[in-house]
Scaffold this active site. Structure first.
Site: not given
Length: 246
Positions: A140, A144
């Site tokens: 990600h 995040k």
């Protein structure tokens, strides 16, 4: 037309749900809730009851504390809830459980249609190869907060639904002979929307199952699919497998 209120409306995914709802003729964005009100259509927590009263469904992408508020207020205003908030604490879980006794609550760690098909494929493969080695890797964007992602944790749960519980190994270093475990690995880099991969290896062969999101709109569209489902559903707790009839 389905009226949608968004909790966490100033966050990345919440703002996108509001944007997609504005663009879709089947939905009407009635406003959002955030920790601090903003000029226009975003109110603070104190304004949630009034806003929910104008909505047919509430979509929540926030944090555990805000999810508690969303669940409680939805119960009080008789409005169904769709929530994608992950890493919920006990208070949020209890509140959602109480709310599901009175209205529909749709929960998922990932609302993208393709991810939910990915989970089905992974669980089926695991059921056919229960003695295999399993490695779950997710990637990600660098901002995040939680690791592993909620989607990765659900992926592990789906594998264990098929093969039973195993120890989880988060990274390896030094002498690390493989045992009866599931490897779970998180990578953070750049602005990667979301990638998940499961390596299934047994004997002289292996299978890789993967999903890649190229646009965050996939999450928003799936959440609105869930919202449309929740409006007509009886009280109870549902997942995207119910929405998509998997």
């Amino acid at each position: 037309m389905i009226g949608v209120a968004v909790v966490g409306a100033t966050g990345r995914t919440g703002a996108l749900v509001a944007e997609v709802a504005r663009e879709d003729d089947g939905y009407e964005y009635v406003g959002g809730v955030a920790s601090e009100p903003r000029d226009g259509d975003v109110v603070g927590p104190d304004g949630a009851p009034r806003l929910f009263g104008k909505a047919d469904v509430v979509v929540d992408f926030s944090a555990p504390g805000a999810t508690v508020l969303a669940a409680r207020t939805a119960r009080e205003t008789d409005v169904p809830v769709v929530t994608g908030t992950t890493a919920l604490d006990e208070a949020a879980e209890d509140e959602l459980g109480q709310t599901a006794e009175e209205v529909a609550v749709v929960r998922s760690s990932n609302f993208a249609r393709g991810v939910n098909v990915f989970w089905e494929v992974v669980e089926r493969a695991a059921s056919l190869l229960p003695g295999a080695d399993f490695e779950v890797t997710e990637t990600h964007h660098r901002g995040k907060r939680d690791a592993p992602s909620g989607t990765a944790l659900t992926t592990v749960e789906r594998i264990e639904d098929a093969i039973g519980e195993r120890e989880h190994t988060h990274g390896r270093e030094g002498e690390a002979p493989r045992g009866d475990e599931i490897g779970v690995h998180a990578r953070r880099a750049g602005d990667v929307v979301g990638e998940h991969e499961v390596l299934i290896a047994e004997g002289d062969e292996s299978i890789t199952v993967s999903h890649r999101a190229s646009d965050r709109r996939a999450f928003a569209r799936g959440a609105l699919d869930a919202a449309g489902f929740a409006v007509d559903a009886d009280a109870g707790t549902y997942g995207m497998e119910d929405v998509l009839d998997l």
